[in-house]
Design an enzyme around this catalytic site. Sequence first.
Site, mmCIF file in Angstrom:
data_model
loop_
_atom_site.group_PDB
_atom_site.id
_atom_site.type_symbol
_atom_site.label_atom_id
_atom_site.label_comp_id
_atom_site.label_asym_id
_atom_site.label_seq_id
_atom_site.Cartn_x
_atom_site.Cartn_y
_atom_site.Cartn_z
ATOM 1 N N CYS A 35 1.508 2.466 -6.486
ATOM 2 C CA CYS A 35 2.265 1.297 -6.962
ATOM 3 C C CYS A 35 1.463 0.376 -7.865
ATOM 4 O O CYS A 35 2.018 -0.551 -8.451
ATOM 5 C CB CYS A 35 2.781 0.494 -5.769
ATOM 6 S SG CYS A 35 1.436 -0.228 -4.809
ATOM 7 N N CYS A 104 1.570 1.775 1.273
ATOM 8 C CA CYS A 104 1.045 0.414 1.394
ATOM 9 C C CYS A 104 0.066 0.329 2.567
ATOM 10 O O CYS A 104 -0.915 -0.420 2.521
ATOM 11 C CB CYS A 104 2.178 -0.586 1.583
ATOM 12 S SG CYS A 104 3.559 -0.281 0.461
#
Length: 126
Positions: A35, A104
């Site tokens: 990301c 994440c």
Amino acid sequence: MLKYTELVLDHFKNPRNLGKIENADAEATEGSIACGDMMTVYLKVEDDRITDIKFESYGCAANIATASMMTEVVKGLTLEEAKKLNWKEIVERLGGLPQVKYHCSNLAVDTLRKAIKEYEESLARK
Ligand code: FES
Ligand code: FES
């Protein structure tokens, strides 16, 4: 809308060990390939044990929550124990995470490992 557990939301809204350690024994910043977000981990180490840890996140809610949980888990662990922590364990402790947010939690663990490596390399330079 992504659905987060209460515990994830709690760690996102009230992150544990958020901030910077002045005079840290090691620090590392890592970015996620998935990301493009980044985070930093600061460590204090005594006798091969993590006595303090803080983090700063430039990532999303899931990264803040998983980094917060990661710091709670590793504080007090030896470096060897901390190296073995994996992202699945953090996700389990948070009661789960949407699959698209797994990376994440990877970022949280990768940054921890990089900080430990920095610490070990700084010892080798002494
Ligand atoms: Fe950057 Fe999640 S994509 S905060
Ligand atoms: Fe980037 Fe979560 S989307 S760290």
